[in-house]
Write a protein that holds these residues in place. Structure first.
Motif, PDB file in Angstrom:
ATOM      1  N   LYS A 244       0.811  -1.222   0.000  1.00 17.62           N
ATOM      2  CA  LYS A 244       0.000   0.000   0.000  1.00 17.62           C
ATOM      3  C   LYS A 244       0.846   1.277   0.000  1.00 17.62           C
ATOM      4  O   LYS A 244       0.314   2.373  -0.045  1.00 17.62           O
ATOM      5  N   LEU A 245       2.171   1.117   0.081  1.00 14.41           N
ATOM      6  CA  LEU A 245       3.045   2.281   0.204  1.00 14.41           C
ATOM      7  C   LEU A 245       3.945   2.497  -1.004  1.00 14.41           C
ATOM      8  O   LEU A 245       4.444   3.602  -1.210  1.00 14.41           O
ATOM      9  N   GLY A 246       4.202   1.452  -1.794  1.00 13.53           N
ATOM     10  CA  GLY A 246       5.101   1.578  -2.926  1.00 13.53           C
ATOM     11  C   GLY A 246       6.543   1.718  -2.489  1.00 13.53           C
ATOM     12  O   GLY A 246       6.914   1.455  -1.343  1.00 13.53           O
ATOM     13  N   GLY A 247       7.409   2.172  -3.413  1.00 17.52           N
ATOM     14  CA  GLY A 247       8.823   2.314  -3.107  1.00 17.52           C
ATOM     15  C   GLY A 247       9.551   0.978  -3.009  1.00 17.52           C
ATOM     16  O   GLY A 247       8.977  -0.077  -3.240  1.00 17.52           O
ATOM     17  N   TRP A 248      10.847   1.067  -2.700  1.00 21.16           N
ATOM     18  CA  TRP A 248      11.687  -0.117  -2.509  1.00 21.16           C
ATOM     19  C   TRP A 248      11.542  -1.092  -3.694  1.00 21.16           C
ATOM     20  O   TRP A 248      11.346  -2.284  -3.510  1.00 21.16           O
ATOM     21  N   TYR A 249      11.661  -0.562  -4.896  1.00 11.04           N
ATOM     22  CA  TYR A 249      11.382  -1.359  -6.080  1.00 11.04           C
ATOM     23  C   TYR A 249      12.171  -2.673  -6.126  1.00 11.04           C
ATOM     24  O   TYR A 249      11.594  -3.749  -6.293  1.00 11.04           O
ATOM     25  N   SER A 250      13.488  -2.582  -6.037  1.00 11.97           N
ATOM     26  CA  SER A 250      14.297  -3.790  -6.230  1.00 11.97           C
ATOM     27  C   SER A 250      14.058  -4.812  -5.118  1.00 11.97           C
ATOM     28  O   SER A 250      13.948  -6.014  -5.379  1.00 11.97           O
ATOM     29  N   TYR A 251      13.947  -4.343  -3.874  1.00 13.58           N
ATOM     30  CA  TYR A 251      13.764  -5.271  -2.759  1.00 13.58           C
ATOM     31  C   TYR A 251      12.384  -5.925  -2.821  1.00 13.58           C
ATOM     32  O   TYR A 251      12.258  -7.148  -2.722  1.00 13.58           O
ATOM     33  N   ARG A 252      11.339  -5.111  -3.001  1.00 16.74           N
ATOM     34  CA  ARG A 252       9.987  -5.663  -3.091  1.00 16.74           C
ATOM     35  C   ARG A 252       9.886  -6.680  -4.238  1.00 16.74           C
ATOM     36  O   ARG A 252       9.355  -7.775  -4.072  1.00 16.74           O
ATOM     37  N   MET A 253      10.367  -6.283  -5.405  1.00 16.56           N
ATOM     38  CA  MET A 253      10.249  -7.146  -6.566  1.00 16.56           C
ATOM     39  C   MET A 253      11.045  -8.442  -6.397  1.00 16.56           C
ATOM     40  O   MET A 253      10.580  -9.519  -6.774  1.00 16.56           O
ATOM     41  N   SER A 254      12.236  -8.342  -5.832  1.00 19.33           N
ATOM     42  CA  SER A 254      13.063  -9.544  -5.651  1.00 19.33           C
ATOM     43  C   SER A 254      12.430 -10.512  -4.662  1.00 19.33           C
ATOM     44  O   SER A 254      12.519 -11.732  -4.832  1.00 19.33           O
ATOM     45  N   LYS A 255      11.772  -9.989  -3.631  1.00 21.23           N
ATOM     46  CA  LYS A 255      11.121 -10.867  -2.662  1.00 21.23           C
ATOM     47  C   LYS A 255       9.824 -11.459  -3.227  1.00 21.23           C
ATOM     48  O   LYS A 255       9.489 -12.615  -2.934  1.00 21.23           O
ATOM     49  N   SER A 256       9.095 -10.693  -4.036  1.00 22.58           N
ATOM     50  CA  SER A 256       7.926 -11.261  -4.713  1.00 22.58           C
ATOM     51  C   SER A 256       8.350 -12.405  -5.628  1.00 22.58           C
ATOM     52  O   SER A 256       7.700 -13.453  -5.687  1.00 22.58           O
ATOM     53  N   ALA A 257       9.444 -12.194  -6.357  1.00 20.47           N
ATOM     54  CA  ALA A 257       9.954 -13.246  -7.241  1.00 20.47           C
ATOM     55  C   ALA A 257      10.448 -14.444  -6.430  1.00 20.47           C
ATOM     56  O   ALA A 257      10.287 -15.604  -6.854  1.00 20.47           O
ATOM     57  N   LEU A 258      11.037 -14.202  -5.272  1.00 15.73           N
ATOM     58  CA  LEU A 258      11.471 -15.299  -4.412  1.00 15.73           C
ATOM     59  C   LEU A 258      10.268 -16.116  -3.946  1.00 15.73           C
ATOM     60  O   LEU A 258      10.333 -17.353  -3.866  1.00 15.73           O
TER      61      LEU A 258
END
Length: 260
Positions: free
Chosen positions: A166-180
């Protein structure tokens, strides 16, 4: 239980997992990029010389992962009961991107290599050893269902939840953990087939007082900021109770399932 392997064991959660498992009498294969500089891990090894095997492993190098798997097979036999992937970075700069202007291709690639690609390559080379494991983790729950399976834990984060963002940001970290999380679900399907099953889960440790999250502690309530000891205690309670029906799921430190 049989041997447990901790990837990213030199500090933070990885070091605490190594300490907690060794205190149970478990043989711990403690992997890190620079064993010579891992003072805390070397100190732990001196306390438990017969239980802690420190192994060099750079999770960004497939050759290093393969070499570590060969070492484990030659030194500890052909079976593992537990693999925990702990290494993670917010981004190479150490801070999450707050907007698109902070995003770079190189930083995205580096973050994904550590947080996502590394754990998947770990599963590739250590999967056969886990399939040969006896599944002593979660023994009580496993015996109740006559299910014995080794366990893979990928250390994820709540910010990797797409549904909870709900906050956005942290693109690389969020995306890498979603992919994990997706990799974990895929692994649970492939390693859940046949007779030699492996339980695969993604776990969120809470906000832990480690170097990774320290720049963001200011707005975290005191009762929501965990020490590594607290967090690992919660996570081991979850791991101890895992069964095949939990495989492929994504849990918080409190045992509640998190939406993907």
């Amino acid at each position: 239980m049989g041997p447990a392997l901790i990837q990213g064991a030199s500090r933070g959660l990885g070091l605490q997992f190594s300490r907690a498992l060794a205190s149970r009498g478990t043989t711990v294969i403690a992997c890190c990029r620079d064993p010579g500089g891992a003072e805390g891990l070397r100190s732990l090894q001196s306390e438990h010389p017969s239980l802690i095997d420190v192994v060099q492993l750079d999770v960004t190098s497939e050759g290093a992962v393969q070499a570590a798997a060969q070492h484990v097979q030659q030194t500890h036999g052909k079976a593992l009961d537990l693999l925990i992937n702990c290494s993670a970075i917010l981004s190479p700069s150490g801070r999450g991107e707050t907007s698109l202007r902070d995003v770079s291709m190189k930083a995205l690639q580096d973050t994904f290599t550590v947080n996502t690609f590394g754990p998947l390559v770990m599963a590739k080379y250590f999967g056969p050893l886990l399939q040969a494991g006896q599944g002593s983790i979660g023994r009580q729950a496993a015996e109740a269902r006559q299910q014995h399976a080794a366990v893979v834990v990928n250390m994820s984060a709540r910010v990797g939840s797409i549904g909870d963002n709900k906050l956005g940001g942290w693109y690389s970290y969020r995306m890498s953990k979603s992919a994990l999380n997706m990799a974990t679900r895929n692994l649970s399907i492939e390693l859940g087939r046949g007779r030699k099953k492996v339980i695969c889960v993604a776990l969120h440790p809470g906000t832990v007082d480690t170097a990774l999250s320290r720049p963001y502690h200011k707005n975290v309530p005191a009762d929501k900021l965990f020490s590594p000891q607290q967090s690992v205690g919660y996570l081991l309670n979850i791991i101890d109770g895992l069964g095949i029906d939990n495989s492929g799921k994504y849990y918080g430190w409190d045992g509640e399932e998190i939406p993907f």
